[in-house]
Design an enzyme around this catalytic site. Structure first.
Site, PDB file in Angstrom:
ATOM      1  N   GLU A   1      -8.182   3.476  -3.473  1.00 47.28           N
ATOM      2  CA  GLU A   1      -7.011   2.606  -3.377  1.00 47.28           C
ATOM      3  C   GLU A   1      -7.287   1.427  -2.447  1.00 47.28           C
ATOM      4  OE1 GLU A   1      -3.731   5.250  -2.489  1.00 47.28           O
ATOM      5  OE2 GLU A   1      -3.785   6.070  -4.521  1.00 47.28           O
TER       6      GLU A   1
ATOM      7  N   ASN B   1     -10.532   8.356  -7.079  1.00 48.32           N
ATOM      8  CA  ASN B   1      -9.738   7.125  -7.014  1.00 48.32           C
ATOM      9  C   ASN B   1      -9.928   6.435  -5.665  1.00 48.32           C
ATOM     10  OD1 ASN B   1      -8.232   9.415  -6.113  1.00 48.32           O
ATOM     11  ND2 ASN B   1      -6.316   8.295  -6.248  1.00 48.32           N
TER      12      ASN B   1
ATOM     13  N   GLU C   1     -11.179   8.175 -13.039  1.00 42.69           N
ATOM     14  CA  GLU C   1     -11.859   8.189 -14.346  1.00 42.69           C
ATOM     15  C   GLU C   1     -12.695   6.937 -14.547  1.00 42.69           C
ATOM     16  OE1 GLU C   1      -8.732   8.831 -13.620  1.00 42.69           O
ATOM     17  OE2 GLU C   1      -7.777  10.194 -15.036  1.00 42.69           O
TER      18      GLU C   1
ATOM     19  N   CYS D   1      -7.340   3.685 -18.110  1.00 42.06           N
ATOM     20  CA  CYS D   1      -8.522   4.570 -18.145  1.00 42.06           C
ATOM     21  C   CYS D   1      -8.820   5.005 -19.575  1.00 42.06           C
ATOM     22  CB  CYS D   1      -8.309   5.784 -17.248  1.00 42.06           C
ATOM     23  SG  CYS D   1      -8.401   5.352 -15.502  1.00 42.06           S
TER      24      CYS D   1
ATOM     25  N   CYS E   1      -4.490   7.563 -17.239  1.00 42.24           N
ATOM     26  CA  CYS E   1      -3.553   6.463 -17.468  1.00 42.24           C
ATOM     27  C   CYS E   1      -4.046   5.600 -18.631  1.00 42.24           C
ATOM     28  CB  CYS E   1      -3.387   5.627 -16.198  1.00 42.24           C
ATOM     29  SG  CYS E   1      -4.775   4.511 -15.891  1.00 42.24           S
TER      30      CYS E   1
ATOM     31  N   CYS F   1      -8.735   3.993 -10.560  1.00 39.36           N
ATOM     32  CA  CYS F   1      -8.602   5.440 -10.808  1.00 39.36           C
ATOM     33  C   CYS F   1      -9.964   6.132 -10.790  1.00 39.36           C
ATOM     34  CB  CYS F   1      -7.979   5.691 -12.173  1.00 39.36           C
ATOM     35  SG  CYS F   1      -6.291   5.131 -12.349  1.00 39.36           S
TER      36      CYS F   1
HETATM   37  N1  THU Z   1      -4.912   8.085 -10.572  1.00 37.72           N
HETATM   38  C1  THU Z   1      -6.158   8.423 -11.004  1.00 37.72           C
HETATM   39  O1  THU Z   1      -7.155   8.249 -10.300  1.00 37.72           O
HETATM   40  N2  THU Z   1      -6.267   8.978 -12.224  1.00 37.72           N
HETATM   41  C2  THU Z   1      -5.222   9.281 -13.049  1.00 37.72           C
HETATM   42  O2  THU Z   1      -5.432   9.821 -14.125  1.00 37.72           O
HETATM   43  C3  THU Z   1      -3.863   8.939 -12.650  1.00 37.72           C
HETATM   44  C4  THU Z   1      -3.717   8.237 -11.355  1.00 37.72           C
HETATM   45  C5  THU Z   1      -4.784   7.531  -9.226  1.00 37.72           C
HETATM   46  C6  THU Z   1      -4.379   6.081  -9.134  1.00 37.72           C
HETATM   47  C7  THU Z   1      -3.740   6.038  -7.782  1.00 37.72           C
HETATM   48  O3  THU Z   1      -4.755   5.870  -6.787  1.00 37.72           O
HETATM   49  C8  THU Z   1      -3.135   7.416  -7.606  1.00 37.72           C
HETATM   50  O4  THU Z   1      -3.800   8.255  -8.540  1.00 37.72           O
HETATM   51  C9  THU Z   1      -1.619   7.470  -7.846  1.00 37.72           C
HETATM   52  O5  THU Z   1      -1.295   6.905  -9.063  1.00 37.72           O
END
Ligand code: THU
Length: 161
Positions: free
Chosen positions: A63, A61, A74, A114, A111, A72
């Protein structure tokens, strides 16, 4: 009135019960979670995708100070896989989360956004993508993204009929 019931089967494995290839995929997802850029949530996720040609493509991920601009693990991994190997089907994705200094023991599940991206790949290559959601001691195995996103909006939904 007609009723439609949907059923999702989730198989639960211990790490030792996995195949060597599945273990490798989880190890790659673990390593990749450490490359996440997650200064805001402090929640790092790694995804490792096994392609039909045996290649493994990973993503974490990423940000952003403008929060919704982040992405994310995925989707990072799947977009990377699809842009690097546009004709090769992804067949399995392993997902691992790292927070508070350790790998999360309860499996996390992708999520909604994704799931939508993953199902597009499944349909595009006409091949189920299995999922390994890492936890300790329980690893969830799911047979197809469709199981996590029934009644999905698909390419065929855009047709007039
Ligand atoms: N996140 C993911 O990368 N994958 C998931 O399946 C759930 C959430 C990330 C998004 C964000 O950067 C952090 O986790 C918190 O939500």
């Amino acid at each position: 009135m007609k009723k439609i019931s949907l059923h999702t089967a989730i198989e639960v494995y211990t790490y030792e019960e996995l195949t060597d290839q599945q273990k490798t995929l989880i190890q790659k997802a673990k390593e990749t979670s450490l490359s996440a850029y997650s200064p805001y949530s402090k929640f790092s996720v790694g995804a490792a995708i096994l392609l039909e040609n045996g290649e493994i493509v990973c993503g974490s991920n990423q940000e952003n100070a403008a929060y919704p601009s982040g992405i994310c693990a995925e989707r990072t991994a799947m977009f990377y896989a699809n842009s690097t190997y546009p004709t090769v089907a992804p067949i399995c994705i392993a997902i691992v989360a790292f927070t508070d200094g350790k790998f999360k023991q309860t499996a996390i599940s992708p999520c909604g956004a994704c799931r939508q991206v993953l199902i597009e790949s499944e349909i595009r290559f006409n091949k189920p993508i299995t999922m390994l959601l890492y936890g300790e001691p329980e690893i969830f195995f799911i047979n197809s993204i469709k199981d996590l996103l029934p009644l999905n909006f698909a390419p065929s939904s855009l047709l007039s009929s």
